[in-house]
Design a protein around this motif. Structure first.
Motif, PDB file in Angstrom:
ATOM      1  N   SER A  42     -10.665  21.665  36.054  1.00 10.03           N
ATOM      2  CA  SER A  42      -9.883  21.918  35.341  1.00 10.03           C
ATOM      3  C   SER A  42      -9.480  22.887  35.544  1.00 10.03           C
ATOM      4  O   SER A  42      -8.867  24.153  34.534  1.00 10.03           O
ATOM      5  CB  SER A  42     -10.912  22.088  34.002  1.00 10.03           C
ATOM      6  N   GLU A  43      -9.011  23.834  36.828  1.00 11.24           N
ATOM      7  CA  GLU A  43      -8.273  24.369  36.535  1.00 11.24           C
ATOM      8  C   GLU A  43      -6.801  25.242  37.050  1.00 11.24           C
ATOM      9  O   GLU A  43      -6.229  22.954  36.808  1.00 11.24           O
ATOM     10  CB  GLU A  43      -8.565  25.411  38.735  1.00 11.24           C
ATOM     11  N   LEU A  44      -6.166  25.463  36.462  1.00 10.97           N
ATOM     12  CA  LEU A  44      -4.301  25.182  36.491  1.00 10.97           C
ATOM     13  C   LEU A  44      -3.902  25.291  37.748  1.00 10.97           C
ATOM     14  O   LEU A  44      -3.503  26.583  38.148  1.00 10.97           O
ATOM     15  CB  LEU A  44      -3.737  25.669  35.497  1.00 10.97           C
ATOM     16  N   LEU A  45      -2.513  25.082  38.038  1.00 14.70           N
ATOM     17  CA  LEU A  45      -1.716  25.463  39.210  1.00 14.70           C
ATOM     18  C   LEU A  45      -0.969  26.209  38.489  1.00 14.70           C
ATOM     19  O   LEU A  45       0.250  25.598  37.606  1.00 14.70           O
ATOM     20  CB  LEU A  45      -0.660  24.787  39.530  1.00 14.70           C
ATOM     21  N   VAL A  46       0.116  27.514  39.141  1.00 13.90           N
ATOM     22  CA  VAL A  46       1.285  28.235  38.071  1.00 13.90           C
ATOM     23  C   VAL A  46       2.391  27.738  39.305  1.00 13.90           C
ATOM     24  O   VAL A  46       1.855  28.107  40.126  1.00 13.90           O
ATOM     25  CB  VAL A  46       0.462  29.534  37.707  1.00 13.90           C
ATOM     26  N   CYS A  47       2.829  27.463  38.746  1.00 13.10           N
ATOM     27  CA  CYS A  47       4.561  27.218  38.612  1.00 13.10           C
ATOM     28  C   CYS A  47       4.767  28.820  39.748  1.00 13.10           C
ATOM     29  O   CYS A  47       4.340  29.965  38.658  1.00 13.10           O
ATOM     30  CB  CYS A  47       5.964  26.937  38.054  1.00 13.10           C
ATOM     31  N   LEU A  48       4.995  29.352  40.764  1.00 10.27           N
ATOM     32  CA  LEU A  48       5.562  30.788  41.390  1.00 10.27           C
ATOM     33  C   LEU A  48       6.723  31.102  40.788  1.00 10.27           C
ATOM     34  O   LEU A  48       7.031  32.287  40.748  1.00 10.27           O
ATOM     35  CB  LEU A  48       5.924  30.213  42.744  1.00 10.27           C
TER      36      LEU A  48
END
Length: 444
Positions: A42-48
């Motif tokens: 359920s981890e989130l990927l964040v935009c750079l």
């Protein structure tokens, strides 16, 4: 027919017969594209560059967003061990310094009008900082995987039901994996090569529950049809080209930027020009042989012979000498004993038991370990064929007459099996030679 009965079924005359080759557990292998080692979570990927974020399982959406909105491409994303941490690191660095300090700039339409030219940014491991970050994440992931693997090895609370029969297994995971390999000819590899075993088994169970073949991954209308398909097509194995399984094998975590195929088949071309022919330090890959009476495995033949002699009182060398067994007779004897014990039967008195363990206990307790039936019982052509197709014990047998000279005829025990002699009279009547003889007599 249930899968459990596929390997050992009852024939019409009431005798057990093995319909398919069995197989000891061994390491699996196949596939072509890089392994995806990102487990579901359920981890989130964040935009750079902006507040945009997506769940890890939807990483393609974020990569598309980076390309279209921010003109940035990340190289070899599939080989990044921990993508969420990777993204957080570079998000922080881009807040400190401009993106051009880290990324290669690619100008599109460089020969066209200036207003149609665009700058794209490539973030890759050519940059030393990026390379170090990837290696650090890879090392951390490997440490986590090895810790998990060790925990699973030591775990005695494992509990799972066999996918192919109703038998339950409690204790160490190896008991279930060895059972499926031995009883159902289904091997996903040696237990020590597997990690996240419980999730692996649940993944396979879900496919079977959805009536999906584990190898060709076709879906069938009911369980009976699926079982028959997997048995007849020899599809009782996983599809190694399905990279959903990659994260369950430790070998996929070993080296940064390499798939398991590359790790296994390292390029040895630089060794071709090596003029040093000293092979004194060369060691052969150990062959793992399995005991005739239990699941014990040894990497050398001396060890397995010693184990069988000390633990079970079985001395194959002594039998070979006393009975003057030649190579093919030893092969038939080993295959005969394997077959009898697999079928839970004492090979000495032919008494049948409810389990292999009960049969072995009887063999030892009643002193039947070195008691063989009449030679005609086991010296049969059917025992030329191995009970277990990867039985390493067969590879170490030697001919007791091999040192007595070349005049000994070693070929008299080698079988010559005709393809089909079921209708010899019809064969003679339709023979081409028969017709030629008729034509010759009529012409004379």
């Amino acid at each position: 027919m249930t899968p459990k009965m596929a390997a050992c079924d009852a024939s019409k005359d009431g005798q057990d017969s093995i319909l398919e080759p069995l197989c000891f557990p061994e390491q699996p292998a196949d596939g072509t594209s890089p392994p995806s080692l990102q487990g579901p979570g359920s981890e989130l990927l964040v935009c750079l560059f902006c507040p945009e974020s997506v769940p890890l399982q939807q990483k393609d959406l974020l990569l598309k967003h980076l390309l279209l909105e921010h003109k940035l491409v990340i190289a070899d994303v599939k080989l990044i061990a921990d993508l969420p941490k990777y993204m957080l690191y570079w998000k922080g660095r881009f807040l400190e310094q401009p993106v051009t300090d880290f990324c290669s700039v690619i100008k599109t339409n460089s020969t066209g009008p200036v207003e149609k030219q665009e700058d794209y940014f490539l973030l890759c491991d050519v940059l030393p900082e990026d390379r170090i970050l990837r290696e650090r994440l890879q090392q951390k992931r490997l440490e986590e995987v090895l810790e998990q693997q060790q925990a699973e090895r030591d775990d005695s609370s494992f509990h799972h039901v066999c996918m192919f029969c109703s038998e339950e297994f409690t204790g160490n995971r190896s008991s279930l994996l060895n059972h499926m390999a031995r009883e159902h000819s289904f091997s996903i590899g040696l237990p020590d090569n597997i990690v996240y075993c419980k999730q692996f088994l649940e993944t396979l169970q879900n496919k079977l529950d959805n009536l999906q073949c584990l190898y060709c991954e076709k879906t069938f209308r009911d369980k009976t049809t699926l079982k028959d398909h997997m048995r007849k097509k020899a599809h009782r194995r996983i599809n190694a080209s399905n990279h959903e399984y990659d994260r369950f094998y430790v070998i996929n975590y070993l080296e940064l930027g390499k798939t398991w195929e590359e790790v296994q088949s390292e390029d040895d071309r630089e060794l071709v020009d090596d003029e040093d022919d000293d092979w004194s330090d060369w060691q052969a890959h150990p062959v793992s042989a399995v005991c005739l009476f239990c699941d014990h495995q040894s990497e050398t033949m001396d060890q397995i012979y010693t184990h069988m002699k000390e633990a079970h009182g079985f001395d194959l060398h002594k039998l070979r000498t006393e009975l003057n067994l030649r190579f093919y007779q030893q092969v038939k004897l080993v295959n005969f004993i394997r077959r009898q014990i697999h079928q839970s039967r004492c090979y000495g008195c032919q008494e049948k038991f409810d389990s292999r363990e009960d049969a072995v206990r009887h063999i030892v307790a009643d002193g039947h370990v070195m008691k063989l039936p009449d030679v005609s019982t086991w010296n049969q052509p059917q025992y030329y064929f191995p009970t277990y197709e990867n039985d390493a014990l067969l590879c170490t047998l030697s001919d007791s007459d091999e040192d007595e000279g070349d005049e000994v005829n070693h070929g008299e025990d080698v079988p010559v099996i005709a393809e089909d002699i079921s209708n010899l009279r019809a064969l003679k009547q339709t023979s081409v030679l028969n017709q030629l003889l008729k034509n010759r007599s009529s012409s004379s």
